[in-house]
Structure formats: structure tokens, C-alpha cells
Design a protein around this motif. Sequence first.
Motif, PDB file in Angstrom:
ATOM      1  N   UNK B  35      27.609  43.431  -7.030  1.00 10.27           N
ATOM      2  CA  UNK B  35      27.853  42.783  -5.811  1.00 10.27           C
ATOM      3  C   UNK B  35      27.471  42.435  -5.174  1.00 10.27           C
ATOM      4  N   UNK B  36      27.294  40.581  -4.829  1.00 13.00           N
ATOM      5  CA  UNK B  36      26.440  40.000  -3.884  1.00 13.00           C
ATOM      6  C   UNK B  36      27.474  39.563  -2.707  1.00 13.00           C
ATOM      7  N   UNK B  37      26.467  40.295  -1.395  1.00 17.93           N
ATOM      8  CA  UNK B  37      26.668  40.438  -0.372  1.00 17.93           C
ATOM      9  C   UNK B  37      26.388  39.030   0.623  1.00 17.93           C
ATOM     10  N   UNK B  38      26.240  38.310   1.442  1.00 16.25           N
ATOM     11  CA  UNK B  38      25.812  37.614   2.364  1.00 16.25           C
ATOM     12  C   UNK B  38      23.996  37.271   1.708  1.00 16.25           C
ATOM     13  N   UNK B  39      25.023  36.967   0.525  1.00 16.16           N
ATOM     14  CA  UNK B  39      24.176  36.042  -0.403  1.00 16.16           C
ATOM     15  C   UNK B  39      22.842  36.934  -1.012  1.00 16.16           C
ATOM     16  N   UNK B  40      23.042  38.083  -1.051  1.00 14.23           N
ATOM     17  CA  UNK B  40      22.031  39.000  -1.600  1.00 14.23           C
ATOM     18  C   UNK B  40      22.776  40.299  -2.526  1.00 14.23           C
ATOM     19  N   UNK B  41      21.962  40.465  -3.609  1.00 15.00           N
ATOM     20  CA  UNK B  41      23.005  40.806  -4.829  1.00 15.00           C
ATOM     21  C   UNK B  41      22.362  42.494  -4.069  1.00 15.00           C
ATOM     22  N   UNK B  42      23.237  43.603  -4.286  1.00 14.60           N
ATOM     23  CA  UNK B  42      23.213  44.901  -3.977  1.00 14.60           C
ATOM     24  C   UNK B  42      22.226  45.580  -5.302  1.00 14.60           C
ATOM     25  N   UNK B  80      27.888  28.419  -6.829  1.00  9.65           N
ATOM     26  CA  UNK B  80      29.749  28.477  -6.710  1.00  9.65           C
ATOM     27  C   UNK B  80      29.650  28.567  -4.963  1.00  9.65           C
ATOM     28  N   UNK B  81      28.520  28.138  -4.297  1.00  7.71           N
ATOM     29  CA  UNK B  81      29.204  28.381  -2.570  1.00  7.71           C
ATOM     30  C   UNK B  81      29.557  29.244  -2.860  1.00  7.71           C
ATOM     31  N   UNK B  82      28.994  30.183  -2.816  1.00 12.82           N
ATOM     32  CA  UNK B  82      29.565  31.852  -2.741  1.00 12.82           C
ATOM     33  C   UNK B  82      28.336  33.062  -1.789  1.00 12.82           C
ATOM     34  N   UNK B  83      29.130  33.364  -1.101  1.00  9.15           N
ATOM     35  CA  UNK B  83      28.725  34.390   0.131  1.00  9.15           C
ATOM     36  C   UNK B  83      27.968  35.932  -0.331  1.00  9.15           C
ATOM     37  N   UNK B  84      29.882  35.489  -0.509  1.00 10.73           N
ATOM     38  CA  UNK B  84      30.901  37.380  -0.608  1.00 10.73           C
ATOM     39  C   UNK B  84      30.608  36.856  -2.667  1.00 10.73           C
ATOM     40  N   UNK B 115      32.027  34.796  -9.354  1.00 10.84           N
ATOM     41  CA  UNK B 115      33.203  35.070  -8.692  1.00 10.84           C
ATOM     42  C   UNK B 115      33.428  35.424  -7.378  1.00 10.84           C
ATOM     43  N   UNK B 116      34.536  35.099  -7.261  1.00 13.46           N
ATOM     44  CA  UNK B 116      34.727  35.057  -5.457  1.00 13.46           C
ATOM     45  C   UNK B 116      35.006  36.431  -5.050  1.00 13.46           C
ATOM     46  N   UNK B 117      34.357  37.409  -4.308  1.00 13.89           N
ATOM     47  CA  UNK B 117      34.498  38.850  -4.229  1.00 13.89           C
ATOM     48  C   UNK B 117      35.878  39.265  -3.117  1.00 13.89           C
ATOM     49  N   UNK B 118      36.384  39.598  -3.949  1.00 16.35           N
ATOM     50  CA  UNK B 118      38.004  39.805  -3.328  1.00 16.35           C
ATOM     51  C   UNK B 118      38.121  41.207  -3.033  1.00 16.35           C
ATOM     52  N   UNK B 119      38.825  41.398  -1.399  1.00 17.67           N
ATOM     53  CA  UNK B 119      38.869  42.686  -0.561  1.00 17.67           C
ATOM     54  C   UNK B 119      39.167  43.832  -1.491  1.00 17.67           C
ATOM     55  N   UNK B 120      38.636  44.673  -2.211  1.00 17.35           N
ATOM     56  CA  UNK B 120      39.800  46.298  -2.847  1.00 17.35           C
ATOM     57  C   UNK B 120      40.605  46.299  -2.110  1.00 17.35           C
ATOM     58  N   UNK B 121      41.693  46.800  -2.831  1.00 20.78           N
ATOM     59  CA  UNK B 121      42.975  46.997  -2.173  1.00 20.78           C
ATOM     60  C   UNK B 121      43.237  48.803  -1.700  1.00 20.78           C
ATOM     61  N   UNK B 122      43.747  48.906  -1.632  1.00 21.28           N
ATOM     62  CA  UNK B 122      44.028  50.699  -0.720  1.00 21.28           C
ATOM     63  C   UNK B 122      43.754  51.695  -1.393  1.00 21.28           C
ATOM     64  N   UNK B 123      44.018  52.938  -1.169  1.00 26.06           N
ATOM     65  CA  UNK B 123      43.677  53.916  -2.217  1.00 26.06           C
ATOM     66  C   UNK B 123      44.364  53.938  -3.801  1.00 26.06           C
TER      67      UNK B 123
END
Lengths: 267, 267
Positions: B35-42, B80-84, B115-123
Motif C-alpha cells: 500500500x502506498x499512501x500519500x506517496x509513501x509505501x507502508x 503514474x501520477x499516483x498518491x494512493x 495501480x490506483x488504490x480503490x477504497x475497500x468496500x464494507x464488511x
Amino acid sequence: MIVWLNGALLAAAEARIDPTDRGFLLGDGVFETICVAEGEPRHLPRHLHRLRDGAAVLGIPLDLSDAEIDRIIASVVAANRLEQAAVRITLTRGPAPRGVLPPQNPCPTLLVAAQPLTAAAGAVDLIVAKTVRRNELSVLSRIKSLNYLDNILARQEAASRGAGDALLLNSKDRVAETTVANLFALCHGRLLTPPVADGALPGVVRALLLERCGAAEASLSVEMVATADAVLLTNSLSVRAAASLDGHFLARDRRLERDAHAAALAP
Amino acid sequence: MIVWLNGALLAAAEARIDPTDRGFLLGDGVFETICVAEGEPRHLPRHLHRLRDGAAVLGIPLDLSDAEIDRIIASVVAANRLEQAAVRITLTRGPAPRGVLPPQNPCPTLLVAAQPLTAAAGAVDLIVAKTVRRNELSVLSRIKSLNYLDNILARQEAASRGAGDALLLNSKDRVAETTVANLFALCHGRLLTPPVADGALPGVVRALLLERCGAAEASLSVEMVATADAVLLTNSLSVRAAASLDGHFLARDRRLERDAHAAALAP
């Protein structure tokens, strides 16, 4: 080397697999290895039946007819100027967006390659693989899928112990197969091979020996293999005797070897 | 999409995987999803530690340093001009002649894609997979290899039964994980997750919950999951609650969900 890829014959060095191909990213596909002798693929209908069966298990469409695949194989063998060849058909689910769940409408990749057939060497020294087990509890054990790492690891283990191949046991300590072959053991006059339910791939030459040599399916222990009157290893490219198991010599039966070889070769 | 392949940034449509690549032909490789968040790999060091561990198990060399891989990831994310982003590192044994035994001196393939990170859906609605079992008897269950067909088949089974993911049992009927996540069950006040010996992949977020949420390893039966006070599914891209199992509602614990989410996000 010239290959056939998705409709075109081209130099392997020009052939391009897409980096999003699920075969490359997830091992999502099946394959067949076929012996071509004097320009003719051996037992092609049986191979294509198994290929279609595996593709159906995975839900990968294969739209070409047997006759079309036969022509493709002939074109690849001819383009490489081969008479004796090992032909490999690889079918993957093709390029797709990220994710484990396959796309609704896959665009499969079909690759057909031919390489010179090298004569199989003599009898094989076997070990019992310690690092991996064959997972007979997965339907994958019954199809020829691209998930070959268990076999690769066991084959590396064999090499590191000076052996040519490794016996794979299943989760119940029963013999399943080797990393590249089905196994037959002559026990008290009966030629036995592990059932598919024990994790044996339903091999094409295995079926021929069941049909033509009076062989039967039976669960095998390592002890039964170690004390057999002969141990044969079969795949589509060779019928070979096992010479030893974990450093202990195995008995051999030259007549059985000749009969099995003939059974594998007959049309 | 722009990818990094063996030293160069290029358009995915131009990137070429060789048709003799063992990753493509035999699933011979490992991967990581980061996971890359705000440009930083977690949690990059943890991911690279696991990648190196898997490569070592398979005997695939990986010559780049962690700092070099960090820079490659940054270049792909920026291109790829991605942040997340969801970044995938794929390492295979590379092109090789035919055969199960790996070449002595492999020329590995390293692919980094974002690739763009899509928000995980619910339960998530779960089923217990019937078609496959996780093979905890293979070392493969402890590394993130390219052999993903068991997971793919179980995920297809889940979809066919209207569920979002499938619980994979091991050969002893114990819970191992789901097709894309580790599993945690809150049982009598204790947060439990299957041990690696039961077939659980040693997930990065799984380790964080063990370290930060007081979770412990324990073998789990389906019954324990079905009657738990909460069931969480974790991977590097999401921490989600399980909503149901084989059609029966599961209890939820919103506070635990928040705590686990926070544990996964903290540096």
C-alpha cells in the motif's frame, strides 16, 4: 526458436507476453507437453481432452477445435524444422486488471512452442521429497496447471541430494507421483499406480499403461515402492525405470520396461 | 500505466515478458502487494523482508538493495501520477530452457507496477471453500508465491455463491486464511489468528496485529469462527470485518475494527 502466440507464428525473441497476463502474475492457466515423433504429435486427442478439462475447471475458454490445434502444432514443428519435438501448449486466462477474482470476459493467451526432443537418459535415482507434499485435497492435483512450485522445490531437493527426481507424498503419507512423472510399482505380480484421488495427475501415458499393460490403481506407501519388483516412471516424453530410492537400489524388470515403452508408443 | 521492468520505466503496453519466463510457464516466482499512501509505501522493510525470504526459499537471486527498490517504487508511483496506490513487485526466475529443474544461473525478471488504490468496500460475506484446501504441508504456504490457483478457485466459488471471499481450510480441517487475507477471530475476549504452521501466510498486517493488538496465534475451527464475537480480515490494502459465514451473520465489534485499522496504519 519460432512460436505460435495468439494467432501468429513469430520468433520467440519477438513474442511478447503482457505484464498483466494472469499466467505470469498468478499462475492462472494450464499446459500440455506433447511428444512429436516423425512430425506426428502422439496421443493428441488425449492431451487436448485433458487441456480442455483443465481449462473448464478453471473457467478459461478455449475456442479452437482439435483440428485447428493440430494444424498449429504442425506449423510450429515445421517452422522450427523439427522431426522429433517436445511441444508445449500453454493456455492462460490472459491480461486482466488487478485482483484474484478473474474477469468476466477473459481474453486468454495461447502459446505453442516446440523444442528438440532429447533422448531420455537411463534409469532414475529417486528420493522422497521432504520439503513439500502433493495436495490431493485440491482439484489442482487433477489438472496440469501452471502452479508448479511444489514440483520445482522437490526437484531442487532431489538435485541437492544427488538424485534425478523426487517422489511426492500426499497429505496422508501416500505416494502421489514424482515431480515430472507418474509412478508404477510392480508389487507381487501386480502393476500398481496411485489413484488420482491420492494426488496423481491423470497422465496420458499412465492411462495407456492402465489400458494396455493390465495395470491397476492402488494406494502406495513408500515401503511398497521400496520393496517393489520394479518401479517405472512415465510421462509423455519418456518411460524410465527408477534405479534407486533414497540411496537404496530398486529391483528392475527389463521385460516390463520394454512392454511399458511399447504401450506408450503405440497409436 | 507505466511499469518498471528489469531496469527501465516503460509503458505497460510496451513491456515484454519473454514467453520462456518461468514465472509465466511454471509460476516460478514470488510477489508483494504494498500500500502506498500519500506517496509513501507502508511497512516497506517488512514487505521486502518477506520478498527476500520467499526468493531465498525458491533460490531466486535478488540483487537490489532495499533503498534501490524503494527508489524504483517511488519512480513508478510518480510516473503514474499516483498518491494512493497498490504497488505490486513481481520477481520470477526469468527466461530459461525447458524443464522443471531451474537453471544454474538464472536471469530473474523483476516487475514493479502501481495501480490506483480503490477504497475497500464494507464488511465481507464469507463462505467456507469446498473445492480446495490450503496445503500447509508445503513450504509454499509460508511464502507469497505466484502459485495462486487454489485461491483463485476458492474466490470463484465464493462469487458463484454470492460471497465476497472464501475461508480456506487446511488438510486437517483447521482454518488457514481467506483467498486474499489473514483472519482474526475474537474468541472469549482473545483475538486469535491461525499459526503459520496451519497454512496462514505470514502477512505484514497480521504481524502488526500480533504486535500491537495483543493478538495471539491459535488453531481455529470453522465453529470457532462462526461463533466468534468478531471476525477481521487483514491484508496490506485493507482491514475489514467479516459480515457472515455460509449465510449466517457474524458478530461485529466496531471498537476492535477501529483499533485493528489503526494498528495497520501506524508506521
